[in-house]
Design an enzyme around this catalytic site. Structure first.
Site, mmCIF file in Angstrom:
data_model
loop_
_atom_site.group_PDB
_atom_site.id
_atom_site.type_symbol
_atom_site.label_atom_id
_atom_site.label_comp_id
_atom_site.label_asym_id
_atom_site.label_seq_id
_atom_site.Cartn_x
_atom_site.Cartn_y
_atom_site.Cartn_z
ATOM 1 N N ASP A 11 7.116 57.504 61.510
ATOM 2 C CA ASP A 11 7.639 56.069 61.531
ATOM 3 C C ASP A 11 6.648 55.482 60.290
ATOM 4 O O ASP A 11 5.756 55.098 60.397
ATOM 5 C CB ASP A 11 7.098 55.454 62.771
ATOM 6 N N GLU A 55 12.418 57.217 60.216
ATOM 7 C CA GLU A 55 12.887 55.845 60.367
ATOM 8 C C GLU A 55 13.256 55.190 58.965
ATOM 9 O O GLU A 55 12.650 55.155 58.088
ATOM 10 C CB GLU A 55 11.928 54.939 61.083
ATOM 11 N N ASP A 87 2.473 53.425 66.790
ATOM 12 C CA ASP A 87 3.407 53.701 66.113
ATOM 13 C C ASP A 87 3.487 55.337 66.039
ATOM 14 O O ASP A 87 4.800 55.745 65.606
ATOM 15 C CB ASP A 87 3.218 53.464 64.277
#
Length: 167
Positions: free
Chosen positions: A14, A75, A147
């Site tokens: 992420d 991502e 995260d």
């Protein structure tokens, strides 16, 4: 992949400039997944952007050396209003992509947030809901809501074949 093939190691990321979530999974698509490790990389706001990018480069190098992933899912951030934040995040994403390719010759799978969240069952889940789903899937007693949770879900989606036509 059939059941006789060995498990594949995935690194989920992420990305960010201030905080990067990461997770390592071993498994086979739709058969099994084992959470090996997870965490976050933090860079100080007191450092310049180039200094933060160097720190990210070094930390990603350490992850790649320690865990030797065979595949990587990241991502692909979407920015609608946070234009200032977008520049730093995209620079960090570029550095991460560079280190991965330079050291492992891997082209990461880039996933939209809604895609990897849909894989968990709710494309609009908040961080606490993602954490609860990940905690339930892996049978974890405790999981920080940070995260790294997103990175676990991103790695799981990558392992199970979720793909977007981006990259």
């Amino acid at each position: 992949m059939d059941q006789t093939e060995a498990a594949q190691r995935w690194l989920g990321i992420d990305p960010g400039l201030a905080i990067i979530g990461w997770a390592i999974l071993d498994g086979q698509p739709d058969l099994s997944a084992h959470l090996v490790d997870y965490g976050i990389i933090e860079t100080s706001k007191n450092l310049s952007t180039p200094e933060r990018l160097v720190e990210i480069e070094q930390d990603i190098h350490v992850l790649l050396e320690e865990f030797s992933p065979q595949a990587i899912a990241m991502e692909m951030p979407f920015f609608s209003r946070q234009i200032k934040a977008a520049g730093g995040v995209m620079q960090a994403l570029g550095v991460i992509n560079l280190v991965i390719y330079r050291e492992k010759s891997i082209q990461p799978v880039f996933l939209h947030q809604s895609s990897w969240k849909c894989h968990l069952g709710n494309g609009k889940a908040n961080k606490a809901e993602v954490a609860a789903m990940v905690q339930n899937f892996f049978g974890l007693e405790d999981l920080p809501i940070d995260d790294s949770v997103d990175a676990i879900a991103i790695a799981l989606a990558g392992l199970n074949g979720v793909r977007n036509d981006i990259g």
